[in-house]
Design an enzyme around this catalytic site. Structure first.
Site, PDB file in Angstrom:
ATOM      1  N   GLY A   1      42.509  36.645  32.646  1.00 27.14           N
ATOM      2  CA  GLY A   1      43.529  37.539  33.283  1.00 27.14           C
ATOM      3  C   GLY A   1      44.843  36.693  33.091  1.00 27.14           C
ATOM      4  O   GLY A   1      45.107  35.438  32.556  1.00 27.14           O
TER       5      GLY A   1
ATOM      6  N   GLY B   1      41.309  33.708  38.263  1.00 29.62           N
ATOM      7  CA  GLY B   1      42.159  34.408  39.022  1.00 29.62           C
ATOM      8  C   GLY B   1      41.568  35.557  39.801  1.00 29.62           C
ATOM      9  O   GLY B   1      40.199  35.483  39.759  1.00 29.62           O
ATOM     10  N   ALA B   2      42.064  36.109  40.553  1.00 30.70           N
ATOM     11  CA  ALA B   2      41.481  37.387  41.423  1.00 30.70           C
ATOM     12  C   ALA B   2      42.511  38.409  41.552  1.00 30.70           C
ATOM     13  O   ALA B   2      43.770  37.982  41.633  1.00 30.70           O
ATOM     14  CB  ALA B   2      41.248  36.743  42.905  1.00 30.70           C
TER      15      ALA B   2
ATOM     16  N   LYS C   1      37.584  41.255  41.991  1.00 26.63           N
ATOM     17  CA  LYS C   1      37.890  40.765  40.838  1.00 26.63           C
ATOM     18  C   LYS C   1      37.575  41.914  39.758  1.00 26.63           C
ATOM     19  O   LYS C   1      36.822  42.776  39.939  1.00 26.63           O
ATOM     20  CB  LYS C   1      37.268  39.439  40.166  1.00 26.63           C
ATOM     21  N   GLY C   2      38.112  41.678  38.393  1.00 24.97           N
ATOM     22  CA  GLY C   2      37.654  42.893  37.275  1.00 24.97           C
ATOM     23  C   GLY C   2      38.901  43.642  36.752  1.00 24.97           C
ATOM     24  O   GLY C   2      38.526  44.349  36.186  1.00 24.97           O
TER      25      GLY C   2
ATOM     26  N   GLY D   1      41.049  42.817  34.889  1.00 29.91           N
ATOM     27  CA  GLY D   1      41.103  42.552  33.517  1.00 29.91           C
ATOM     28  C   GLY D   1      39.957  42.949  32.654  1.00 29.91           C
ATOM     29  O   GLY D   1      39.833  42.808  31.302  1.00 29.91           O
TER      30      GLY D   1
ATOM     31  N   GLU E   1      32.748  37.047  34.274  1.00 35.43           N
ATOM     32  CA  GLU E   1      33.263  36.103  35.312  1.00 35.43           C
ATOM     33  C   GLU E   1      32.232  35.749  36.240  1.00 35.43           C
ATOM     34  O   GLU E   1      32.355  34.714  36.791  1.00 35.43           O
ATOM     35  CB  GLU E   1      34.465  36.795  35.674  1.00 35.43           C
TER      36      GLU E   1
ATOM     37  N   LYS F   1      48.280  38.148  45.941  1.00 34.80           N
ATOM     38  CA  LYS F   1      46.768  38.819  45.985  1.00 34.80           C
ATOM     39  C   LYS F   1      46.254  38.293  47.430  1.00 34.80           C
ATOM     40  O   LYS F   1      44.760  38.941  47.532  1.00 34.80           O
ATOM     41  CB  LYS F   1      46.064  37.963  44.925  1.00 34.80           C
TER      42      LYS F   1
END
Length: 232
Positions: free
Chosen positions: A29, A84-85, A96-97, A99, A105, A123
């Protein structure tokens, strides 16, 4: 600071936790990429780390910048993972996800002794769910899986669109060859109940709720860096 500079400052703060010789999970990300760039500068100055990337995209960037890489098969235990988140709540639970790398991850996060999340202040949320929840699913039986997800969500009082993610390869395909349904549930009051319901569905490969995994969150906001630590 604008959002990009906040991501850079969060990534820079995370570097303080990286020690020589570490086996390091490296996330995916835009914020994780800022970390990779800064890490590469340290590596060029003599820092020795072995990175395990969470996506092919991250792997390419690491190789371009001279960061030594390994795989989980060769390096199954990691000292630290930095990622990241898309959302982070006060308990340091995550979505998350965004990206598209949530499966890898999560595998890397669980292989690491500690998980550090880096993010800009946008975030932070009081309750997970404003960001659509990515759910990685098998191609086979897609509509069966979609209906099962909808039924499971409705039993928890959740409703919303389940949108098949599109990409250059229509639809978007993950590094593992799966598809992603983005679930616009809105607020998720009981993320653990939703997690359990989703993993019980055969066509669900993984979901983007990262619960109880984060050790430290480094959040860069307008007033500087906020370091949040897990109570666990």
């Amino acid at each position: 600071m604008d959002a990009t500079n906040r991501k850079i400052e969060a990534a820079r703060a995370a570097l303080a936790y990286v020690e020589n010789g570490m086996r390091l999970g490296i996330g995916t990300g835009s914020t994780a990429e800022e970390f990779v760039k800064l890490l590469a500068e340290k590596v060029a100055d003599g820092l020795k780390v072995t990175g395990v990337p969470t996506s092919e995209r991250t792997a390419r960037l690491c190789m371009e910048l001279g960061i030594k890489l390994s795989s989980l098969e060769e390096t199954p235990v990691l000292d630290l993972a930095i990622d990241g988140a898309d959302e982070i709540d006060p308990a340091l639970d995550l979505i998350k996800g965004g990206g598209g790398a949530l499966l890898r991850e999560k595998i890397v996060a669980t292989a690491a002794k500690r998980l550090i999340i880096i993010a800009d202040g946008s975030k932070k949320v009081d309750c997970l769910g404003a960001f659509p929840l990515p759910i990685e699913v098998n191609r086979y039986g897609l509509e069966v899986t979609r209906l099962a997800i909808r039924r499971a969500a409705e039993t928890l009082g959740l409703q919303g669109e389940l949108t098949l993610r599109s990409g250059r390869d229509e639809p978007f395909v993950t590094d593992g060859g799966h598809l992603i349904l983005d679930a616009s549930f809105g607020r998720i009051p009981d993320s653990r109940a939703l997690s359990a319901a989703l993993v019980a569905i055969p066509g669900v490969v993984e979901h983007g709720l990262f619960l109880g995994l984060t050790t430290i969150a480094i959040i860069a906001g307008e007033d500087g860096i906020d370091v949040m630590q897990s109570a666990g």
